[in-house]
Design a protein around this motif. Structure first.
Motif, PDB file in Angstrom:
ATOM      1  N   LYS A 115      -6.694   8.245   8.354  1.00  0.00           N
ATOM      2  CA  LYS A 115      -7.550   8.536   6.949  1.00  0.00           C
ATOM      3  C   LYS A 115      -7.513   7.335   6.279  1.00  0.00           C
ATOM      4  O   LYS A 115      -6.179   7.034   5.625  1.00  0.00           O
ATOM      5  CB  LYS A 115      -7.329   9.704   6.508  1.00  0.00           C
ATOM      6  CG  LYS A 115      -7.857  11.030   7.443  1.00  0.00           C
ATOM      7  CD  LYS A 115      -7.521  12.422   6.604  1.00  0.00           C
ATOM      8  CE  LYS A 115      -7.575  13.523   7.796  1.00  0.00           C
ATOM      9  NZ  LYS A 115      -7.321  14.631   7.066  1.00  0.00           N
ATOM     10  N   GLY A 116      -8.583   7.153   5.663  1.00  0.00           N
ATOM     11  CA  GLY A 116      -8.405   6.075   4.402  1.00  0.00           C
ATOM     12  C   GLY A 116      -8.516   4.337   5.077  1.00  0.00           C
ATOM     13  O   GLY A 116      -9.120   4.378   6.125  1.00  0.00           O
ATOM     14  N   GLY A 117      -7.798   3.578   4.526  1.00  0.00           N
ATOM     15  CA  GLY A 117      -8.240   2.003   4.799  1.00  0.00           C
ATOM     16  C   GLY A 117      -7.405   1.867   6.145  1.00  0.00           C
ATOM     17  O   GLY A 117      -6.246   1.796   6.469  1.00  0.00           O
ATOM     18  N   LEU A 118      -8.191   1.650   7.247  1.00  0.00           N
ATOM     19  CA  LEU A 118      -7.785   1.072   8.742  1.00  0.00           C
ATOM     20  C   LEU A 118      -7.112  -0.064   8.552  1.00  0.00           C
ATOM     21  O   LEU A 118      -5.972  -0.474   9.253  1.00  0.00           O
ATOM     22  CB  LEU A 118      -8.878   1.108   9.718  1.00  0.00           C
ATOM     23  CG  LEU A 118      -8.512   1.119  11.221  1.00  0.00           C
ATOM     24  CD1 LEU A 118      -7.675   2.195  11.603  1.00  0.00           C
ATOM     25  CD2 LEU A 118      -9.769   1.092  12.020  1.00  0.00           C
ATOM     26  N   GLN A 119      -7.563  -0.915   7.566  1.00  0.00           N
ATOM     27  CA  GLN A 119      -6.730  -2.282   7.405  1.00  0.00           C
ATOM     28  C   GLN A 119      -5.384  -2.092   7.065  1.00  0.00           C
ATOM     29  O   GLN A 119      -4.621  -2.839   7.261  1.00  0.00           O
ATOM     30  CB  GLN A 119      -7.536  -3.246   6.416  1.00  0.00           C
ATOM     31  CG  GLN A 119      -7.542  -2.905   5.158  1.00  0.00           C
ATOM     32  CD  GLN A 119      -8.253  -1.700   4.469  1.00  0.00           C
ATOM     33  OE1 GLN A 119      -9.270  -0.894   5.177  1.00  0.00           O
ATOM     34  NE2 GLN A 119      -8.682  -1.483   3.297  1.00  0.00           N
ATOM     35  N   HIS A 120      -5.086  -1.078   6.235  1.00  0.00           N
ATOM     36  CA  HIS A 120      -3.675  -0.702   5.801  1.00  0.00           C
ATOM     37  C   HIS A 120      -2.818  -0.411   7.025  1.00  0.00           C
ATOM     38  O   HIS A 120      -1.637  -0.743   7.293  1.00  0.00           O
ATOM     39  CB  HIS A 120      -3.820   0.207   4.764  1.00  0.00           C
ATOM     40  CG  HIS A 120      -4.115  -0.261   3.325  1.00  0.00           C
ATOM     41  ND1 HIS A 120      -3.955  -1.211   2.777  1.00  0.00           N
ATOM     42  CD2 HIS A 120      -5.379   0.405   2.769  1.00  0.00           C
ATOM     43  CE1 HIS A 120      -4.417  -1.352   1.642  1.00  0.00           C
ATOM     44  NE2 HIS A 120      -5.599  -0.278   1.725  1.00  0.00           N
TER      45      HIS A 120
ATOM     46  N   LYS B 104      -1.789  -2.976   9.135  1.00  0.00           N
ATOM     47  CA  LYS B 104      -0.770  -3.986   8.582  1.00  0.00           C
ATOM     48  C   LYS B 104       0.705  -3.179   8.817  1.00  0.00           C
ATOM     49  O   LYS B 104       1.593  -4.016   8.988  1.00  0.00           O
ATOM     50  CB  LYS B 104      -0.841  -4.090   7.175  1.00  0.00           C
ATOM     51  CG  LYS B 104      -1.965  -4.908   6.584  1.00  0.00           C
ATOM     52  CD  LYS B 104      -2.070  -4.840   5.181  1.00  0.00           C
ATOM     53  CE  LYS B 104      -3.198  -5.617   4.821  1.00  0.00           C
ATOM     54  NZ  LYS B 104      -3.741  -5.714   3.363  1.00  0.00           N
TER      55      LYS B 104
ATOM     56  N   ASP C 106      -3.144   5.230   0.085  1.00  0.00           N
ATOM     57  CA  ASP C 106      -4.347   4.129   0.505  1.00  0.00           C
ATOM     58  C   ASP C 106      -4.566   4.451   1.879  1.00  0.00           C
ATOM     59  O   ASP C 106      -5.718   4.253   2.211  1.00  0.00           O
ATOM     60  CB  ASP C 106      -3.875   2.929   0.373  1.00  0.00           C
ATOM     61  CG  ASP C 106      -3.373   2.347  -0.993  1.00  0.00           C
ATOM     62  OD1 ASP C 106      -4.277   2.510  -2.050  1.00  0.00           O
ATOM     63  OD2 ASP C 106      -2.293   2.102  -1.433  1.00  0.00           O
ATOM     64  N   CYS C 107      -3.596   5.218   2.713  1.00  0.00           N
ATOM     65  CA  CYS C 107      -3.759   5.336   4.106  1.00  0.00           C
ATOM     66  C   CYS C 107      -3.067   6.510   4.789  1.00  0.00           C
ATOM     67  O   CYS C 107      -1.907   6.637   4.068  1.00  0.00           O
ATOM     68  CB  CYS C 107      -3.609   3.931   4.949  1.00  0.00           C
ATOM     69  SG  CYS C 107      -3.547   4.262   6.781  1.00  0.00           S
TER      70      CYS C 107
ATOM     71  N   LYS D 233       3.902  -0.584  -2.694  1.00  0.00           N
ATOM     72  CA  LYS D 233       3.270  -1.027  -3.869  1.00  0.00           C
ATOM     73  C   LYS D 233       4.131  -1.943  -4.977  1.00  0.00           C
ATOM     74  O   LYS D 233       3.749  -3.054  -5.327  1.00  0.00           O
ATOM     75  CB  LYS D 233       2.495  -0.301  -4.715  1.00  0.00           C
ATOM     76  CG  LYS D 233       1.079   0.308  -3.879  1.00  0.00           C
ATOM     77  CD  LYS D 233      -0.063   0.228  -4.862  1.00  0.00           C
ATOM     78  CE  LYS D 233      -1.206   0.245  -3.781  1.00  0.00           C
ATOM     79  NZ  LYS D 233      -2.310   1.257  -4.107  1.00  0.00           N
TER      80      LYS D 233
ATOM     81  N   TYR E 167       1.409   4.787   1.769  1.00  0.00           N
ATOM     82  CA  TYR E 167       1.246   5.478   3.203  1.00  0.00           C
ATOM     83  C   TYR E 167       1.664   6.723   3.284  1.00  0.00           C
ATOM     84  O   TYR E 167       2.643   7.116   2.866  1.00  0.00           O
ATOM     85  CB  TYR E 167       1.742   4.594   4.352  1.00  0.00           C
ATOM     86  CG  TYR E 167       1.422   3.480   4.512  1.00  0.00           C
ATOM     87  CD1 TYR E 167       0.252   2.882   5.354  1.00  0.00           C
ATOM     88  CD2 TYR E 167       1.938   2.321   3.886  1.00  0.00           C
ATOM     89  CE1 TYR E 167      -0.134   1.770   5.572  1.00  0.00           C
ATOM     90  CE2 TYR E 167       1.370   1.063   4.133  1.00  0.00           C
ATOM     91  CZ  TYR E 167       0.514   0.491   4.846  1.00  0.00           C
ATOM     92  OH  TYR E 167      -0.067  -0.542   5.054  1.00  0.00           O
TER      93      TYR E 167
ATOM     94  N   ALA F 200       0.974  -1.174  -0.118  1.00  0.00           N
ATOM     95  CA  ALA F 200       0.044  -0.036   0.143  1.00  0.00           C
ATOM     96  C   ALA F 200       0.945   1.153  -0.009  1.00  0.00           C
ATOM     97  O   ALA F 200       2.083   1.254   0.246  1.00  0.00           O
ATOM     98  CB  ALA F 200      -0.730  -0.032   1.206  1.00  0.00           C
TER      99      ALA F 200
END
Length: 126
Positions: free
Chosen positions: A105-110, A113, A73-74, A59, A41, A39
Motif C-alpha cells: 500500500k502506498g508508494g510501490l517505488q518505495h 527500493k 510512505d509504504c 528518513k 516503511y 522513506a
C-alpha cells in the motif's frame, strides 16, 4: 469472542526480530543504501490470526522498532514466514507480490527500493 489480531505473541516476534536487527545494523553501516531508501516503511507480518507491525524509518538515519509508524510512505503486508524466506533469499519479493502473498500500500517505488536493503541482509547469511 475477541480476535487476537493486534496481539504479538512471542513466537511471532521471535522469527522476524533478528532480521529487523540485522537490517538496522547493515543499513547503518551502508550510507549509500540509506540515501536510496529515504522513506518510512510499515511492515504488517501475520502468523495465524495474529499480526505484528514493525516500523523501518530511513528518513533521518535508521530507526527500526516494533509498532506502526504515525505515517508510512509504504506499507507491506505479508506472512512472517514469507518475510523470513524473502530476507534470506529463498523466495523473491517479485514472486511473492505476483502470487498475491505480499501486498503493498502506498508508494510501490518505495517498496522496490527495499531490494537494496534485502541484498545487504542476504549477504549477512542469516
Amino acid at each position: 469472542h475477541e480476535s487476537n489480531t493486534l496481539a504479538s505473541p512471542q513466537s511471532l516476534i521471535m522469527a522476524s526480530k533478528p532480521i529487523f536487527e540485522e537490517i538496522k545494523s547493515k543499513v547503518e553501516g551502508n550510507p549509500a543504501v540509506l540515501k536510496k531508501v529515504k522513506a518510512v516503511y510499515e511492515w504488517q507480518l501475520t502468523k495465524g490470526d495474529a499480526t505484528v507491525k514493525w516500523t523501518m524509518d530511513f528518513k533521518d538515519g535508521v530507526k527500526i522498532q516494533e509498532g506502526a509508524p504515525a505515517k508510512a510512505d509504504c506499507t507491506i503486508i505479508m506472512s512472517e514466514e514469507d518475510f523470513v524466506k524473502m530476507m534470506k533469499g529463498a523466495v523473491s519479493s517479485q514472486s511473492l507480490f505476483l502470487k498475491g502473498k505480499m501486498k503493498v500500500k502506498g508508494g510501490l517505488q518505495h517498496a522496490m527500493k527495499l531490494g537494496e536493503v534485502q541484498k545487504l541482509v542476504q549477504k549477512a547469511k542469516l
